[in-house]
Scaffold this motif. Structure first.
Motif, PDB file in Angstrom:
ATOM      1  N   SER A 197      39.390  12.602  26.220  1.00 56.03           N
ATOM      2  CA  SER A 197      39.168  11.704  25.091  1.00 56.03           C
ATOM      3  C   SER A 197      39.858  12.139  23.806  1.00 56.03           C
ATOM      4  CB  SER A 197      37.664  11.555  24.836  1.00 56.03           C
ATOM      5  OG  SER A 197      37.080  12.804  24.529  1.00 56.03           O
ATOM      6  N   GLN A 198      40.289  13.405  23.709  1.00 63.16           N
ATOM      7  CA  GLN A 198      40.973  13.840  22.486  1.00 63.16           C
ATOM      8  C   GLN A 198      42.435  13.405  22.436  1.00 63.16           C
ATOM      9  OE1 GLN A 198      40.139  15.873  24.982  1.00 63.16           O
ATOM     10  NE2 GLN A 198      41.584  17.565  25.241  1.00 63.16           N
ATOM     11  N   GLY A 199      42.907  12.748  23.501  1.00 65.28           N
ATOM     12  CA  GLY A 199      44.308  12.358  23.577  1.00 65.28           C
ATOM     13  C   GLY A 199      44.643  11.166  22.709  1.00 65.28           C
ATOM     14  N   PHE A 200      45.902  10.792  22.752  1.00 65.93           N
ATOM     15  CA  PHE A 200      46.357   9.588  22.076  1.00 65.93           C
ATOM     16  C   PHE A 200      47.494   8.981  22.882  1.00 65.93           C
ATOM     17  CE2 PHE A 200      49.085  12.879  20.367  1.00 65.93           C
ATOM     18  CZ  PHE A 200      50.331  12.279  20.218  1.00 65.93           C
ATOM     19  N   CYS A 201      47.789   7.715  22.602  1.00 62.15           N
ATOM     20  CA  CYS A 201      48.958   7.053  23.153  1.00 62.15           C
ATOM     21  C   CYS A 201      49.705   6.405  21.990  1.00 62.15           C
ATOM     22  CB  CYS A 201      48.582   6.032  24.223  1.00 62.15           C
ATOM     23  SG  CYS A 201      47.591   4.646  23.625  1.00 62.15           S
ATOM     24  N   ILE A 202      50.826   5.808  22.285  1.00 63.03           N
ATOM     25  CA  ILE A 202      51.644   5.153  21.267  1.00 63.03           C
ATOM     26  C   ILE A 202      51.754   3.679  21.609  1.00 63.03           C
ATOM     27  CG2 ILE A 202      53.927   5.022  20.200  1.00 63.03           C
ATOM     28  CD1 ILE A 202      52.442   7.569  19.477  1.00 63.03           C
ATOM     29  N   GLN A 203      51.537   2.819  20.613  1.00 59.61           N
ATOM     30  CA  GLN A 203      51.775   1.388  20.805  1.00 59.61           C
ATOM     31  C   GLN A 203      52.629   0.863  19.653  1.00 59.61           C
ATOM     32  OE1 GLN A 203      48.407  -1.173  21.688  1.00 59.61           O
ATOM     33  NE2 GLN A 203      49.798  -2.728  22.487  1.00 59.61           N
ATOM     34  N   ARG A 204      53.647   0.100  20.022  1.00 58.64           N
ATOM     35  CA  ARG A 204      54.521  -0.519  19.042  1.00 58.64           C
ATOM     36  C   ARG A 204      54.347  -2.031  19.094  1.00 58.64           C
ATOM     37  NH1 ARG A 204      61.156  -0.721  19.180  1.00 58.64           N
ATOM     38  NH2 ARG A 204      61.469  -1.504  17.054  1.00 58.64           N
ATOM     39  N   VAL A 205      54.316  -2.685  17.934  1.00 64.02           N
ATOM     40  CA  VAL A 205      54.265  -4.144  17.832  1.00 64.02           C
ATOM     41  C   VAL A 205      55.428  -4.571  16.950  1.00 64.02           C
ATOM     42  CG1 VAL A 205      52.893  -6.150  17.148  1.00 64.02           C
ATOM     43  CG2 VAL A 205      51.744  -4.119  18.054  1.00 64.02           C
ATOM     44  N   TYR A 206      56.325  -5.420  17.492  1.00 61.82           N
ATOM     45  CA  TYR A 206      57.537  -5.738  16.746  1.00 61.82           C
ATOM     46  C   TYR A 206      58.106  -7.075  17.203  1.00 61.82           C
ATOM     47  CZ  TYR A 206      60.055  -4.051  20.922  1.00 61.82           C
ATOM     48  OH  TYR A 206      60.529  -3.871  22.207  1.00 61.82           O
ATOM     49  N   THR A 207      58.923  -7.684  16.360  1.00 66.02           N
ATOM     50  CA  THR A 207      59.567  -8.959  16.642  1.00 66.02           C
ATOM     51  C   THR A 207      61.073  -8.758  16.761  1.00 66.02           C
ATOM     52  OG1 THR A 207      59.827  -9.474  14.304  1.00 66.02           O
ATOM     53  CG2 THR A 207      57.787 -10.210  15.365  1.00 66.02           C
ATOM     54  N   ASP A 208      61.759  -9.779  17.280  1.00 66.16           N
ATOM     55  CA  ASP A 208      63.218  -9.721  17.351  1.00 66.16           C
ATOM     56  C   ASP A 208      63.841  -9.522  15.981  1.00 66.16           C
ATOM     57  OD1 ASP A 208      63.745 -10.105  20.179  1.00 66.16           O
ATOM     58  OD2 ASP A 208      63.020 -12.155  19.923  1.00 66.16           O
ATOM     59  N   GLU A 209      63.274 -10.169  14.976  1.00 68.47           N
ATOM     60  CA  GLU A 209      63.834 -10.099  13.631  1.00 68.47           C
ATOM     61  C   GLU A 209      63.452  -8.819  12.908  1.00 68.47           C
ATOM     62  OE1 GLU A 209      63.346 -14.055  15.247  1.00 68.47           O
ATOM     63  OE2 GLU A 209      61.841 -12.509  14.758  1.00 68.47           O
ATOM     64  N   ARG A 210      62.464  -8.065  13.454  1.00 66.52           N
ATOM     65  CA  ARG A 210      61.915  -6.847  12.858  1.00 66.52           C
ATOM     66  C   ARG A 210      61.224  -7.121  11.530  1.00 66.52           C
ATOM     67  NH1 ARG A 210      63.582  -6.062  17.456  1.00 66.52           N
ATOM     68  NH2 ARG A 210      64.571  -4.140  18.181  1.00 66.52           N
ATOM     69  N   ASP A 211      60.827  -8.377  11.285  1.00 66.95           N
ATOM     70  CA  ASP A 211      59.981  -8.627  10.126  1.00 66.95           C
ATOM     71  C   ASP A 211      58.584  -8.072  10.359  1.00 66.95           C
ATOM     72  OD1 ASP A 211      59.674 -10.647  12.107  1.00 66.95           O
ATOM     73  OD2 ASP A 211      58.699 -11.952  10.648  1.00 66.95           O
TER      74      ASP A 211
END
Length: 276
Positions: A197-211
């Protein structure tokens, strides 16, 4: 800190440590709560006349009453990383469900607009389809709790397991245009658990335009909100990932588009390269 990341909070008197509403998220359809309920405590959940609920027993057991009908004890796993299929309750508009924890209990309460089209029901493990997706370091295992071929007005609910060092929700895909049959507009939450439970993961949220382009370190019990764009997940060595997805939008179909740059990960050439 990103506005898309809801950190796990200290629980309130009901044991609730995540609380996301359409108003707090700045969208129209998806609501999500997470609870840690001690043995012996009872919680009741009312679906208003214009919403439906899916209550997932992420871990633990409870005596359940649904729409006035006693179901007895439900639940078959101490926690999500046992990788057993879960028990869940679908609560239609206007109905009530109550659960009395017979062990310590972890609950996820998923909300979306409902019309009362379908009756409330118990979703047992036998009703949950399972599938493996991906190859190589892009493998994950899925439990389809409330997919678009099962009865509901709005909600789509699925849980996903990703082993250490693998990617998930990948190749990058999105579902933010109301343009069936190519794509549907679906808001989405990711409720994350990590083992240990002390771990972490990475999540990215992004668009084609990078807005929109946010990359987040996500810890146990955190929630990521995906209003639009692509949303891949990457695990870290030593830590396995579980997440529960809730989706809803104007059309109850899961139709998505791959990001062009990474769609080749789906190719037979890539699969053959990583075949065992």
């Amino acid at each position: 800190m990103s506005e898309l990341l809801s950190k796990r909070q200290a629980p309130n008197q009901d044991g609730r440590y995540q609380h996301i509403t359409p108003e707090s998220a700045g969208w129209k359809y998806v609501g999500f709560d997470a609870y840690q309920v001690p043995k012996g405590q009872t919680l009741s959940f009312n679906a208003s006349q214009d919403e439906e609920l899916c209550i997932v027993l992420v871990g633990g057991k409870a005596d359940a009453v649904l729409a006035g009908n006693a179901l007895g004890e439900i639940g078959d796993r101490a926690g999500p990383f046992e990788r057993k299929k879960p028990f869940s309750l679908y609560v239609t508009a206007g109905d009530v469900a109550s659960l009395t924890a017979t062990t310590d209990l972890e609950l996820a309460v998923c909300r979306a607009p409902g019309k009362g089209t379908f009756p409330s029901r118990l979703i047992t493990p036998e009703h949950v389809d399972a599938e493996a997706r991906g190859v190589g370091n892009n493998q994950r295992y899925v439990h389809n709790i409330l997919p678009d071929n099962k009865e509901a007005d709005s909600l789509l609910v699925v849980e996903v397991y990703t082993d250490e060092g693998c990617t998930s929700s990948y190749p990058s895909h999105k579902h933010d245009r109301n343009a069936p049959p190519e794509e549907t507009h679906l808001e989405e939450t990711y409720y994350h658990r990590l083992n240990p439970s002390q771990g972490f993961c990475i999540q990215r949220v992004y668009t084609d335009e990078r807005d929109l382009d946010e990359c987040m370190a996500v810890y146990d019990g955190d929630v990521v909100k995906v209003p639009r764009g692509y949303h891949p997940v990457a695990t870290m060595a030593g830590y396995d990932s579980y997440y529960l997805n809730v989706m809803a939008g104007p059309v109850r179909q899961w139709l998505f588009s791959w990001e062009d740059d990474h769609a080749w990960i789906n190719s037979a050439e890539y699969a053959n390269k990583h075949a065992k």
